[in-house]
Design a protein around this motif. Structure first.
Motif, PDB file in Angstrom:
ATOM      1  N   SER A  77      33.544  38.264  45.533  1.00 17.63           N
ATOM      2  CA  SER A  77      34.913  38.699  45.862  1.00 17.63           C
ATOM      3  C   SER A  77      35.316  39.958  45.084  1.00 17.63           C
ATOM      4  CB  SER A  77      35.910  37.580  45.545  1.00 17.63           C
ATOM      5  OG  SER A  77      36.087  37.433  44.138  1.00 17.63           O
ATOM      6  N   LEU A  78      34.503  40.384  44.149  1.00 20.46           N
ATOM      7  CA  LEU A  78      34.860  41.536  43.325  1.00 20.46           C
ATOM      8  C   LEU A  78      34.434  42.820  44.018  1.00 20.46           C
ATOM      9  CD1 LEU A  78      33.740  40.140  39.834  1.00 20.46           C
ATOM     10  CD2 LEU A  78      35.978  39.960  40.952  1.00 20.46           C
ATOM     11  N   ASP A  79      35.413  43.492  44.623  1.00 22.41           N
ATOM     12  CA  ASP A  79      35.127  44.676  45.442  1.00 22.41           C
ATOM     13  C   ASP A  79      35.304  45.944  44.612  1.00 22.41           C
ATOM     14  OD1 ASP A  79      34.700  46.519  47.380  1.00 22.41           O
ATOM     15  OD2 ASP A  79      36.420  45.984  48.630  1.00 22.41           O
ATOM     16  N   TYR A  80      34.264  46.296  43.873  1.00 21.94           N
ATOM     17  CA  TYR A  80      34.336  47.481  43.022  1.00 21.94           C
ATOM     18  C   TYR A  80      34.302  48.771  43.834  1.00 21.94           C
ATOM     19  CZ  TYR A  80      33.894  44.636  38.852  1.00 21.94           C
ATOM     20  OH  TYR A  80      34.122  43.731  37.846  1.00 21.94           O
TER      21      TYR A  80
ATOM     22  N   VAL B 168      43.507  46.182  43.928  1.00 24.11           N
ATOM     23  CA  VAL B 168      42.174  45.594  43.717  1.00 24.11           C
ATOM     24  C   VAL B 168      41.604  46.057  42.380  1.00 24.11           C
ATOM     25  CG1 VAL B 168      39.793  45.542  44.560  1.00 24.11           C
ATOM     26  CG2 VAL B 168      41.697  45.356  46.180  1.00 24.11           C
ATOM     27  N   GLN B 169      41.717  47.334  42.095  1.00 23.76           N
ATOM     28  CA  GLN B 169      41.197  47.860  40.844  1.00 23.76           C
ATOM     29  C   GLN B 169      41.945  47.295  39.638  1.00 23.76           C
ATOM     30  OE1 GLN B 169      38.512  49.754  40.267  1.00 23.76           O
ATOM     31  NE2 GLN B 169      38.022  49.590  42.453  1.00 23.76           N
ATOM     32  N   LYS B 170      43.253  47.045  39.799  1.00 23.91           N
ATOM     33  CA  LYS B 170      44.039  46.446  38.712  1.00 23.91           C
ATOM     34  C   LYS B 170      43.530  45.039  38.414  1.00 23.91           C
ATOM     35  CE  LYS B 170      48.855  45.679  37.279  1.00 23.91           C
ATOM     36  NZ  LYS B 170      48.733  44.268  36.866  1.00 23.91           N
ATOM     37  N   ARG B 171      43.245  44.279  39.479  1.00 25.89           N
ATOM     38  CA  ARG B 171      42.711  42.931  39.274  1.00 25.89           C
ATOM     39  C   ARG B 171      41.380  42.977  38.534  1.00 25.89           C
ATOM     40  NH1 ARG B 171      39.080  39.524  43.411  1.00 25.89           N
ATOM     41  NH2 ARG B 171      38.779  37.679  42.088  1.00 25.89           N
ATOM     42  N   LEU B 172      40.514  43.897  38.955  1.00 21.73           N
ATOM     43  CA  LEU B 172      39.200  43.996  38.319  1.00 21.73           C
ATOM     44  C   LEU B 172      39.314  44.338  36.836  1.00 21.73           C
ATOM     45  CD1 LEU B 172      37.304  45.969  41.115  1.00 21.73           C
ATOM     46  CD2 LEU B 172      37.127  43.525  40.605  1.00 21.73           C
ATOM     47  N   ARG B 173      40.298  45.159  36.490  1.00 20.21           N
ATOM     48  CA  ARG B 173      40.458  45.565  35.093  1.00 20.21           C
ATOM     49  C   ARG B 173      41.090  44.486  34.231  1.00 20.21           C
ATOM     50  NH1 ARG B 173      42.566  50.165  37.543  1.00 20.21           N
ATOM     51  NH2 ARG B 173      44.665  49.520  36.903  1.00 20.21           N
TER      52      ARG B 173
END
Length: 449
Positions: free
Chosen positions: A161-164, A171-176
């Motif tokens: 689910s991690l769409d880099y 999306v990028q905020k969630r990943l960070r």
């Protein structure tokens, strides 16, 4: 097995040499105690330091290593100077700096991991069918076994689910920032999405946004990271970093790093020469600041090497090239083979000793014949004006000032820690050089049949 690249170390050259010499030094220490060569204050320089220095000399001076090994006095002086600098580094507390300690730790980790995985891969004989595939599978199976042993698990659904590759700010905020647990690692340690994102940035410097293979690189990065965690855990379990060779490596890396850092600190000084000093230095070094030479050549083309040799001899005896071009029927008619323009000597294969007006180089082989050339014009070799070489002059002045500053530092350190070269030290150096040459000699190529 894909391993995360080591963080850059400051002394890659020293690192390579240390790695190559660790086994040899450990083997030598096992056969006999290191032989004392000199005392520097209360410390002793031995053949253990000599082995390391010989490796560094070979790595740094591959084109002139025979000359570097020729003078045992110079090698002993280098060893004692190194020890003086290292002593000063310890006095400055440089052994407590993170950069110094980390360099040794990273080197040991690198070598331990290599030894661990090589022991698995090399369990497959070199003559086994499809040996590379089998060795890769053996390492893969070994790491899978370690994952079970240490109960390491990865949430594969969360990973997918991690769409880099997404450019969506949310999306990028969630990943960070996400604290979701992506993997359970060794000893209860957890890897969150945010943790993994930081690790991914370490490997993928430019990010994965918009990259078509973002998912593939994401998976590869996590696999590499987890494999490294597993290997590190096993190395600690086996206490590989406490083995004599690794202890020696850490010590050598620490000393090398301290020496480098101490020199950096000690050689910091203000360098702001006045214009009058620059001019004075320039006038004393004009011979080192010559403009590049340029040549013009006249040339003739003939059919064979023999004819070219005959014409070269006639030119050297004083016959004019123009006369040969007009009267010797063996000369191929047409425009001169080499253009009538200024050329750099290197373009003609000419060395400084060849640069004389009317000199005739050896004939040149060209398609369909040979060319005889004669230097018809020569210029250069004159000092450059100061205005056009000021930066070069300043660099030369800084080099000389640094050398003089180092000489002063070494004299001060030597006064504080007197150096005594022990009897028989030069003979031990020569003996060690011969042993080192044998140990590092390239095997002879098989004779051709």
């Amino acid at each position: 097995m894909t391993t995360r690249p080591l963080r850059p170390l400051r002394s890659n050259l020293a690192l390579i040499a240390v790695f190559a010499l660790v086994s040899a030094a450990a083997a030598r220490a096992a056969d006999q105690r290191p032989v004392p060569l000199a005392t520097v204050g209360t410390d002793t320089v031995t053949t253990a330091e000599l082995d390391l220095e010989l490796g560094l000399m070979q790595a740094r001076n591959a084109d002139n290593v025979a000359a570097k090994f020729a003078d045992p006095k110079a090698i002993l002086e280098r060893l004692t100077q190194n020890e003086l600098i290292i002593q000063e580094g310890y006095r400055m507390g440089l052994d407590q700096e993170f950069a110094v300690r980390n360099e040794g730790n990273e080197a040991v980790r690198h070598e331990c991991m290599k030894a661990l995985l090589d022991s698995v891969a090399l369990s497959i004989p070199a003559d086994a069918p499809a040996v590379h595939d089998k060795r890769r599978d053996a390492v893969k199976g070994y790491l899978a076994g370690l994952a079970r042993t240490f109960n390491v698990t990865v949430d594969s659904m969360l990973l997918k689910s991690l769409d880099y590759g997404s450019a969506d700010p949310a999306v990028q905020k969630r990943l960070r920032e996400s604290t979701e647990v992506l993997a359970n690692l060794v000893n209860g340690r957890k890897l969150t999405v945010a943790d993994f994102s930081r690790e991914l940035r370490f490997q993928q410097y430019h990010g994965l946004v918009g990259k078509p293979d973002a998912a593939e690189k994401r998976d590869l990065c996590l696999r590499s990271y987890v494999e490294e965690v597993l290997a590190n855990a096993q190395m600690r379990a086996q206490k590989m970093d406490r083995q004599p060779g690794m202890v020696l490596l850490r010590q050598r890396m620490e000393r090398s790093s301290i020496q480098e850092e101490a020199l950096r600190v000690l050689l910091e000084f203000d360098f702001k020469p006045a214009d009058a000093e620059v001019s004075h230095y320039y006038r004393g070094h004009t011979g080192d600041l010559l403009m590049p030479s340029r040549v013009k050549v006249g040339s003739l083309k003939v059919k064979t090497k023999e004819i070219a040799g005959d014409l070269r001899a006639r030119l050297e005896s004083g016959t004019a090239l123009k006369w040969l071009a007009e009267n010797d029927k063996r000369v191929i008619q047409g425009p001169p083979p080499f253009p009538d323009v200024w050329l750099q000597p290197v373009e003609m294969g000419l060395k400084p000793a060849d640069l004389k007006l009317n000199a005739v180089p050896e004939p040149y082989e060209v398609p369909d014949g040979w060319v005889v050339a004669q230097i018809s014009g020569l210029e250069g070799g004159q000092p450059q004006p100061l205005e056009s070489c000021r930066d070069q002059v300043l660099a030369m002045m800084k080099r000389d000032a640094t050398r003089d500053h180092l000489v002063e530092i070494l004299a001060r350190l030597k006064a504080a820690s007197p150096v005594v070269v022990l009897p028989g030290a030069e003979a031990e150096v020569l003996k060690a050089i011969e042993e080192f040459k044998k140990a590092t000699a390239q095997p002879a190529a098989p004779a051709a049949h």
